[in-house]
Design a protein around this motif. Structure first.
Motif, short mmCIF file in Angstrom:
data_model
loop_
_atom_site.label_atom_id
_atom_site.label_comp_id
_atom_site.label_asym_id
_atom_site.label_seq_id
_atom_site.Cartn_x
_atom_site.Cartn_y
_atom_site.Cartn_z
N GLU A 39 0.82 -1.22 0.00
CA GLU A 39 0.00 0.00 0.00
C GLU A 39 0.86 1.27 0.00
OE1 GLU A 39 -3.65 0.61 0.42
OE2 GLU A 39 -3.52 -1.28 -0.65
N LEU A 40 1.93 1.22 0.78
CA LEU A 40 2.79 2.40 0.91
C LEU A 40 3.81 2.51 -0.23
CD1 LEU A 40 3.49 2.30 4.75
CD2 LEU A 40 2.27 4.09 3.52
N GLY A 41 3.99 1.40 -0.97
CA GLY A 41 4.95 1.41 -2.07
C GLY A 41 6.38 1.52 -1.59
N ILE A 42 6.68 0.90 -0.43
CA ILE A 42 8.05 0.94 0.10
C ILE A 42 8.55 -0.48 0.36
CG2 ILE A 42 7.80 3.23 1.15
CD1 ILE A 42 7.33 1.86 3.84
N THR A 43 9.84 -0.61 0.62
CA THR A 43 10.43 -1.91 0.91
C THR A 43 11.06 -1.89 2.30
OG1 THR A 43 12.68 -1.39 0.17
CG2 THR A 43 11.09 -2.05 -1.54
N THR A 44 11.50 -3.06 2.75
CA THR A 44 12.15 -3.13 4.06
C THR A 44 13.58 -2.57 4.02
OG1 THR A 44 12.83 -5.40 3.60
CG2 THR A 44 10.77 -5.11 4.83
N GLY A 45 13.96 -2.03 2.86
CA GLY A 45 15.28 -1.40 2.75
C GLY A 45 15.35 -0.07 3.49
N SER A 46 14.18 0.53 3.78
CA SER A 46 14.14 1.77 4.57
C SER A 46 13.82 1.42 6.02
CB SER A 46 13.06 2.71 4.03
OG SER A 46 11.77 2.15 4.25
N TRP A 47 14.11 2.33 6.94
CA TRP A 47 13.80 2.07 8.36
C TRP A 47 12.30 1.96 8.56
CZ3 TRP A 47 16.72 3.50 13.27
CH2 TRP A 47 18.07 3.14 13.18
N LEU A 48 11.53 2.81 7.87
CA LEU A 48 10.07 2.73 7.99
C LEU A 48 9.58 1.37 7.49
CD1 LEU A 48 7.27 3.95 8.51
CD2 LEU A 48 7.37 4.98 6.22
N GLY A 49 10.08 0.96 6.33
CA GLY A 49 9.69 -0.34 5.78
C GLY A 49 10.12 -1.50 6.65
N ALA A 50 11.29 -1.37 7.27
CA ALA A 50 11.79 -2.45 8.14
C ALA A 50 10.92 -2.60 9.38
CB ALA A 50 13.25 -2.17 8.54
N VAL A 51 10.51 -1.47 9.97
CA VAL A 51 9.66 -1.53 11.16
C VAL A 51 8.28 -2.10 10.80
CG1 VAL A 51 8.47 -0.13 12.91
CG2 VAL A 51 10.87 0.31 12.40
N ILE A 52 7.74 -1.68 9.66
CA ILE A 52 6.43 -2.20 9.22
C ILE A 52 6.54 -3.67 8.84
CG2 ILE A 52 4.71 -2.07 7.37
CD1 ILE A 52 5.08 0.99 7.42
N GLY A 53 7.61 -4.04 8.15
CA GLY A 53 7.76 -5.41 7.66
C GLY A 53 8.17 -6.43 8.70
N HIS A 54 8.84 -5.98 9.76
CA HIS A 54 9.39 -6.94 10.73
C HIS A 54 8.78 -6.87 12.12
CE1 HIS A 54 12.77 -8.48 8.27
NE2 HIS A 54 12.68 -7.30 7.69
N THR A 55 7.87 -5.90 12.36
CA THR A 55 7.31 -5.78 13.72
C THR A 55 5.82 -5.47 13.68
OG1 THR A 55 7.39 -3.38 14.17
CG2 THR A 55 9.49 -4.57 14.29
N GLY A 56 5.18 -5.77 14.80
CA GLY A 56 3.81 -5.30 15.02
C GLY A 56 3.84 -3.95 15.70
N GLY A 57 5.05 -3.43 15.90
CA GLY A 57 5.26 -2.14 16.56
C GLY A 57 6.37 -2.24 17.59
#
Length: 200
Positions: A39-57
């Protein structure tokens, strides 16, 4: 330009491990994480993407700050809410007038948005390096750690008189009650709108 994107999660995890206060990493929902990233069009290569991709928060500093992971509930085009604090403050990642996405903070003491002039990674790095102590210096009270630590992630602490009032500045002397965080955020934002209406 193909190739495998290197996840920034190792960097985030290293910062989490080195934080001067406790940080709890909530387990992710992998389907929801993949949906959020799409939806956001980002990958886990960014810190935002990493937090979204790897955590529930992330629950930072006894849960005072709740950094959203794949549980991010809204995806507006103009801005994205990335964190809440226990007092109902809100952090949005939004484009500033210069056209750069930065973190903006809406505080329960000021009832106004402030551009922190930091990108997401810069902001989260500062948070995990210990910036919350200074940032929230005037909004804490003796023994807050145990009190905040007992509050669930979807709840917040309502203070009365409120932190934006003259009587509510010293949070050690106000009455404090645990309430729904969504409700608390809504009350602060509605109060800001009403006060703004009185000024004009």
């Amino acid at each position: 330009m193909g190739g495998v994107t290197t996840s920034a999660w190792d960097e985030v995890a290293t910062a989490v491990a080195a934080a001067p206060y406790p940080v709890t990493v909530l387990a992710p929902d992998s389907d929801r994480a993949a949906h959020c990233l799409r939806e956001l069009g980002i990958t886990t290569g960014s810190w935002l993407g990493a937090v979204i991709g790897h955590t529930g928060g992330l629950l930072v500093d006894h849960g005072w700050l709740r950094v959203l992971g794949c549980g991010t509930e809204t995806m507006p085009a103009a801005s994205l809410t990335v964190a809440y604090d226990v007092l109902g403050g809100v952090y949005d990642w939004t484009v500033n007038p210069a056209g750069r996405p930065t973190i903006h903070y809406f505080g329960p003491d000021a009832l106004a948005w402030e551009d922190l002039e930091l990108g997401y990674a810069e902001w989260l790095h500062a948070v995990l390096a210990g910036s919350l102590d200074r940032f929230y210096e005037t909004l804490r009270w003796p023994g807050w750690q145990a009190e905040v630590g007992a509050v669930a992630a979807d709840r917040g602490i309502h203070t009365f008189p409120p932190p934006w009032s003259k009587e509510g500045k010293d949070l050690s002397t106000v009455s404090r009650a645990v309430v729904s965080l969504a409700e608390l955020v809504s009350v602060h934002q509605e109060t800001a709108r009403q006060l703004d209406g009185q000024d004009s």
